[in-house]
Design a protein around this motif. Structure first.
Motif, PDB file in Angstrom:
ATOM      1  N   VAL A  29       2.179 -10.129  -3.067  1.00 34.84           N
ATOM      2  CA  VAL A  29       3.124  -9.021  -2.889  1.00 34.84           C
ATOM      3  C   VAL A  29       2.457  -7.704  -3.258  1.00 34.84           C
ATOM      4  CG1 VAL A  29       5.397  -8.114  -3.561  1.00 34.84           C
ATOM      5  CG2 VAL A  29       5.009 -10.598  -3.514  1.00 34.84           C
ATOM      6  N   ALA A  30       2.814  -6.638  -2.542  1.00 32.51           N
ATOM      7  CA  ALA A  30       2.365  -5.291  -2.889  1.00 32.51           C
ATOM      8  C   ALA A  30       3.510  -4.311  -2.658  1.00 32.51           C
ATOM      9  CB  ALA A  30       1.152  -4.878  -2.065  1.00 32.51           C
ATOM     10  N   PRO A  31       3.574  -3.228  -3.450  1.00 39.64           N
ATOM     11  CA  PRO A  31       4.580  -2.192  -3.212  1.00 39.64           C
ATOM     12  C   PRO A  31       4.052  -1.125  -2.267  1.00 39.64           C
ATOM     13  CG  PRO A  31       3.422  -1.689  -5.225  1.00 39.64           C
ATOM     14  CD  PRO A  31       2.798  -2.968  -4.670  1.00 39.64           C
ATOM     15  N   PHE A  32       4.967  -0.319  -1.720  1.00 36.48           N
ATOM     16  CA  PHE A  32       4.569   0.797  -0.864  1.00 36.48           C
ATOM     17  C   PHE A  32       5.657   1.854  -0.901  1.00 36.48           C
ATOM     18  CE2 PHE A  32       4.346   3.126   3.155  1.00 36.48           C
ATOM     19  CZ  PHE A  32       3.000   3.462   3.212  1.00 36.48           C
ATOM     20  N   LYS A  33       5.242   3.090  -1.051  1.00 38.16           N
ATOM     21  CA  LYS A  33       6.136   4.236  -0.857  1.00 38.16           C
ATOM     22  C   LYS A  33       5.316   5.322  -0.189  1.00 38.16           C
ATOM     23  CE  LYS A  33       9.580   7.199  -3.022  1.00 38.16           C
ATOM     24  NZ  LYS A  33      10.469   7.373  -4.193  1.00 38.16           N
ATOM     25  N   ALA A  34       5.701   5.694   1.022  1.00 36.05           N
ATOM     26  CA  ALA A  34       4.891   6.604   1.822  1.00 36.05           C
ATOM     27  C   ALA A  34       4.707   7.946   1.134  1.00 36.05           C
ATOM     28  CB  ALA A  34       5.538   6.798   3.193  1.00 36.05           C
ATOM     29  N   GLN A  35       5.803   8.473   0.589  1.00 36.29           N
ATOM     30  CA  GLN A  35       5.742   9.785  -0.056  1.00 36.29           C
ATOM     31  C   GLN A  35       6.617   9.764  -1.298  1.00 36.29           C
ATOM     32  OE1 GLN A  35       6.031  13.758   2.110  1.00 36.29           O
ATOM     33  NE2 GLN A  35       8.053  13.684   1.144  1.00 36.29           N
ATOM     34  N   ASN A  36       6.033  10.149  -2.397  1.00 39.09           N
ATOM     35  CA  ASN A  36       6.778  10.259  -3.644  1.00 39.09           C
ATOM     36  C   ASN A  36       6.722  11.703  -4.107  1.00 39.09           C
ATOM     37  OD1 ASN A  36       8.173   9.655  -5.958  1.00 39.09           O
ATOM     38  ND2 ASN A  36       6.832   7.975  -6.581  1.00 39.09           N
ATOM     39  N   ALA A  57       5.953   5.101 -10.431  1.00 35.06           N
ATOM     40  CA  ALA A  57       6.826   4.012  -9.995  1.00 35.06           C
ATOM     41  C   ALA A  57       6.048   2.960  -9.218  1.00 35.06           C
ATOM     42  CB  ALA A  57       7.971   4.560  -9.145  1.00 35.06           C
ATOM     43  N   GLN A  58       5.157   3.392  -8.327  1.00 31.78           N
ATOM     44  CA  GLN A  58       4.383   2.418  -7.553  1.00 31.78           C
ATOM     45  C   GLN A  58       3.338   1.731  -8.420  1.00 31.78           C
ATOM     46  OE1 GLN A  58       5.523   5.493  -5.902  1.00 31.78           O
ATOM     47  NE2 GLN A  58       7.035   3.875  -5.582  1.00 31.78           N
ATOM     48  N   TYR A  59       2.853   2.419  -9.427  1.00 32.13           N
ATOM     49  CA  TYR A  59       1.930   1.794 -10.377  1.00 32.13           C
ATOM     50  C   TYR A  59       2.610   0.615 -11.070  1.00 32.13           C
ATOM     51  CZ  TYR A  59      -0.853   1.328 -14.670  1.00 32.13           C
ATOM     52  OH  TYR A  59      -1.590   0.849 -15.714  1.00 32.13           O
ATOM     53  N   PHE A  60       3.804   0.833 -11.577  1.00 31.15           N
ATOM     54  CA  PHE A  60       4.516  -0.241 -12.275  1.00 31.15           C
ATOM     55  C   PHE A  60       4.960  -1.339 -11.308  1.00 31.15           C
ATOM     56  CE2 PHE A  60       5.117   3.164 -15.467  1.00 31.15           C
ATOM     57  CZ  PHE A  60       4.545   2.518 -16.547  1.00 31.15           C
ATOM     58  N   ARG A  66       1.945  -8.264  -9.698  1.00 30.09           N
ATOM     59  CA  ARG A  66       0.657  -8.869 -10.092  1.00 30.09           C
ATOM     60  C   ARG A  66      -0.469  -8.451  -9.133  1.00 30.09           C
ATOM     61  NH1 ARG A  66       4.539 -13.135 -10.881  1.00 30.09           N
ATOM     62  NH2 ARG A  66       4.782 -13.614 -13.108  1.00 30.09           N
ATOM     63  N   ALA A  67      -0.386  -7.193  -8.666  1.00 34.62           N
ATOM     64  CA  ALA A  67      -1.387  -6.635  -7.756  1.00 34.62           C
ATOM     65  C   ALA A  67      -2.114  -5.496  -8.456  1.00 34.62           C
ATOM     66  CB  ALA A  67      -0.713  -6.121  -6.476  1.00 34.62           C
ATOM     67  N   GLU A  68      -3.331  -5.233  -8.049  1.00 32.95           N
ATOM     68  CA  GLU A  68      -4.098  -4.110  -8.582  1.00 32.95           C
ATOM     69  C   GLU A  68      -3.557  -2.806  -7.976  1.00 32.95           C
ATOM     70  OE1 GLU A  68      -7.021  -1.840 -10.567  1.00 32.95           O
ATOM     71  OE2 GLU A  68      -6.419  -3.936 -10.857  1.00 32.95           O
ATOM     72  N   PRO A  69      -3.041  -1.872  -8.791  1.00 27.46           N
ATOM     73  CA  PRO A  69      -2.549  -0.607  -8.225  1.00 27.46           C
ATOM     74  C   PRO A  69      -3.679   0.160  -7.534  1.00 27.46           C
ATOM     75  CG  PRO A  69      -1.845  -0.885 -10.529  1.00 27.46           C
ATOM     76  CD  PRO A  69      -2.875  -1.941 -10.249  1.00 27.46           C
ATOM     77  N   GLU A  70      -3.371   0.773  -6.389  1.00 27.53           N
ATOM     78  CA  GLU A  70      -4.379   1.550  -5.662  1.00 27.53           C
ATOM     79  C   GLU A  70      -3.680   2.591  -4.806  1.00 27.53           C
ATOM     80  OE1 GLU A  70      -5.143   0.665  -2.004  1.00 27.53           O
ATOM     81  OE2 GLU A  70      -5.032  -1.527  -2.011  1.00 27.53           O
ATOM     82  N   VAL A  71      -4.455   3.557  -4.297  1.00 27.22           N
ATOM     83  CA  VAL A  71      -3.854   4.746  -3.703  1.00 27.22           C
ATOM     84  C   VAL A  71      -3.093   4.453  -2.413  1.00 27.22           C
ATOM     85  CG1 VAL A  71      -5.530   6.306  -4.754  1.00 27.22           C
ATOM     86  CG2 VAL A  71      -5.981   5.390  -2.471  1.00 27.22           C
ATOM     87  N   ARG A  72      -3.439   3.391  -1.689  1.00 29.58           N
ATOM     88  CA  ARG A  72      -2.713   3.108  -0.442  1.00 29.58           C
ATOM     89  C   ARG A  72      -1.246   2.792  -0.686  1.00 29.58           C
ATOM     90  NH1 ARG A  72      -6.021  -1.539   2.466  1.00 29.58           N
ATOM     91  NH2 ARG A  72      -5.846  -2.361   0.338  1.00 29.58           N
ATOM     92  N   MET A  73      -0.905   2.392  -1.898  1.00 26.76           N
ATOM     93  CA  MET A  73       0.486   2.041  -2.209  1.00 26.76           C
ATOM     94  C   MET A  73       1.394   3.268  -2.268  1.00 26.76           C
ATOM     95  SD  MET A  73      -0.341  -0.836  -5.069  1.00 26.76           S
ATOM     96  CE  MET A  73      -1.141  -2.405  -4.627  1.00 26.76           C
ATOM     97  N   ILE A 114      -0.650   7.588   6.543  1.00 26.36           N
ATOM     98  CA  ILE A 114       0.402   6.760   5.962  1.00 26.36           C
ATOM     99  C   ILE A 114       0.532   5.450   6.731  1.00 26.36           C
ATOM    100  CG2 ILE A 114       2.916   6.589   5.685  1.00 26.36           C
ATOM    101  CD1 ILE A 114       2.871   9.589   4.976  1.00 26.36           C
ATOM    102  N   ALA A 115       0.560   5.536   8.057  1.00 22.46           N
ATOM    103  CA  ALA A 115       0.698   4.337   8.880  1.00 22.46           C
ATOM    104  C   ALA A 115      -0.493   3.405   8.698  1.00 22.46           C
ATOM    105  CB  ALA A 115       0.854   4.731  10.353  1.00 22.46           C
ATOM    106  N   ALA A 116      -1.687   3.976   8.583  1.00 23.90           N
ATOM    107  CA  ALA A 116      -2.878   3.145   8.397  1.00 23.90           C
ATOM    108  C   ALA A 116      -2.823   2.414   7.056  1.00 23.90           C
ATOM    109  CB  ALA A 116      -4.133   4.001   8.478  1.00 23.90           C
ATOM    110  N   ALA A 117      -2.383   3.103   5.999  1.00 24.73           N
ATOM    111  CA  ALA A 117      -2.260   2.459   4.686  1.00 24.73           C
ATOM    112  C   ALA A 117      -1.214   1.360   4.722  1.00 24.73           C
ATOM    113  CB  ALA A 117      -1.913   3.496   3.625  1.00 24.73           C
ATOM    114  N   LEU A 118      -0.090   1.640   5.369  1.00 22.27           N
ATOM    115  CA  LEU A 118       0.983   0.655   5.485  1.00 22.27           C
ATOM    116  C   LEU A 118       0.513  -0.580   6.250  1.00 22.27           C
ATOM    117  CD1 LEU A 118       3.970  -0.235   5.317  1.00 22.27           C
ATOM    118  CD2 LEU A 118       4.434   1.247   7.279  1.00 22.27           C
TER     119      LEU A 118
END
Length: 488
Positions: A29-36, A57-60, A66-73, A114-118
């Protein structure tokens, strides 16, 4: 995808809970928010190994998954600097070019990234838990939307629409939001969620059924008010009602400046038994503090402006008086800069200003932002902060300023100490400590050293597990499984 009828409806909280719940099912599983839009940010890996920023929020949520936080999220982060201006962080890095562009033009420019990261995250994971922003029914923003309906449509996400029932008008909010959505996007809404409910759920009838009759969308969860869920608040200060009960042994007053940033790092203090966390806005808020109590100058997105605000409130004198009577004073990042003698800004980053003069330091602002994760071991400290001596701590740095000794004051014999070069300083009396290390007060070793009377420092893992249990108990049976089932 979690959409909301408004900001503060509970999207971030629920997204975090679902990240952990689905991870518990054995899924990647990974989180995603296009714009915060938030001044609460964390330092995470970006493209090519460079460090970048994403919303806290996306970091947490990543940690919960249980994923490594990274900028694409969180490919686009807006950090407000004034009511009509924000610093724009794209794929983890500040972009002055995007910051200067009109809103509508910026949206068109950043959507491909954004679309590429998603798409990349979708390809690499079994499931994405996507969070929207504000409300998807802001009809003035449809044409430039890059965070709600456009993301939902692009991913063909199965969406839940969340509302804050504690505010009142929840069923109107749900129906009105659904009604304003284009018909194609209405079909993406798979359930309504009533969040922050207090009372007997049986009293909600027959409203959920009537709402389903009008929209065809079932209400799939009613979540009770969670005063003490343990997660940092993303968009505001902690509610005083969430303070832990019990005898208070220490009060910690955080200066609540207009441009406060990274306030999420104080949630760990909120979770400690026997500690009272105060948001200080006037000298009266500091009047009852003793020498064993703390004052914290937190991070700031506009240090010079927040210094001017402190002086206008008379808080500069109240802070100095607390320090003069031996009270513990901690400056973090922008707060460290405030403790010094002067802020010098020849690059037009933040502004020039005289400091509070409690440490013999000078800060010069630079165009390049320092972004890094940092791990240090404290040397021997004096006085009130001696408990940190020898403690190893982890955190992160986000700052434009570079801080050094004030040469004239050092030459004149000021006895303050530089504990860690370029990072941490302490006054001669030992009660004033300033450092660039965000996250210091989230480190379990630091908390155990400073609050020996604390019974146990709650861990993030226990918080995430608790959130998942709440989600599991509040959703109708089979709903969470059905949301990820293959299409018929």
């Amino acid at each position: 995808m979690l959409l909301g009828t408004s900001s503060g409806a509970g999207k971030s909280w629920l997204a975090t809970a679902l990240c952990r719940w689905y991870s518990d099912q054995g899924l990647r599983v990974a989180p995603f928010k296009a714009q915060n839009m938030s001044n609460n940010a964390r330092v995470v890996p970006g493209p090519g190994g460079a460090m970048g920023e994403i919303g806290s929020a996306q970091y947490f949520q990543a940690l919960a998954a249980r994923a490594e936080p990274e900028v694409r999220m969180n490919p686009l982060l807006l950090k407000p600097e004034a009511d009509t201006r924000s610093q724009v962080v794209c794929m983890g890095q500040v972009s002055a070019e995007l910051g200067a562009m009109p809103w509508h033009a910026r949206s068109a420019r950043v959507w491909p990234q954004i679309a590429a990261a998603l798409d990349a995250l979708r390809a690499e994971n079994d499931l994405l838990v996507i969070e929207g922003a504000g409300s998807p029914a802001e009809i003035n923003l449809y044409a430039s939307d890059i965070v709600n309906l456009r993301v939902a449509q692009h991913a063909q996400a199965r969406c839940l629409l969340v509302t804050d029932i504690d505010r009142g008008g929840a069923f109107a909010h749900l129906y009105g939001t659904w009604a304003l959505l284009p018909e194609a996007q209405r079909a993406l809404i798979h359930g309504f969620v009533l969040n922050k409910f207090r009372g007997d759920a049986a009293l909600l009838a027959p409203a959920p059924q009537k709402l389903q009759d009008l929209t065809g969308v079932p209400t799939v969860a009613t979540i009770p008010m969670q005063w003490r869920h343990g997660l940092p608040e993303e968009d505001g200060l902690f509610d005083e009602r969430s303070r832990a009960a019990g005898a208070v042994h220490t009060s910690v007053a955080v200066m609540t400046c207009p441009h406060i940033s990274n306030l999420d790092e104080f949630q760990a203090l909120r979770n400690l038994p026997g500690l009272r966390l105060l948001w200080a806005r006037s000298p009266a808020d500091l009047a009852g503090l003793g020498a064993s109590d703390w004052v914290i100058l937190p991070g700031s997105k506009a240090t010079a402006a927040d210094l001017a605000w402190l002086r206008a409130q008379g808080l500069d004198q109240a802070i100095a008086a607390h320090a003069a009577r031996g009270g513990m004073l901690l400056g973090l990042c922008g707060g460290l800069q405030m403790l010094g003698e002067a802020l010098i800004d020849s690059a037009g980053i933040d502004g020039n200003a005289p400091g509070l003069g409690l440490l013999p330091l000078v800060t010069r602002f630079a165009p390049t932002k320092t972004l890094r994760r940092t791990r240090v071991r404290f040397p021997t400290l004096q006085g009130a902060w001696a408990a940190l001596s020898g403690v190893q701590a982890s955190g992160y740095e986000i700052h434009h300023g570079q801080t050094v000794w004030h040469p004239a004051m050092v030459a004149g014999g000021d006895a303050a100490r530089e504990l860690i070069p370029g990072l941490a300083w302490q006054n001669a009396a030992g009660n004033v400590l300033g450092l660039y290390l965000h996250g210091l007060l989230e480190d379990p070793a630091v908390l155990q050293a400073l609050f020996r009377c604390a019974i146990q420092v709650p861990t993030l893992e226990s918080v995430f597990d608790g959130l998942a249990r709440v989600a599991d108990s509040c959703f109708a049976p089979g709903v969470l499984q059905a949301l990820i089932a293959p299409a018929a």
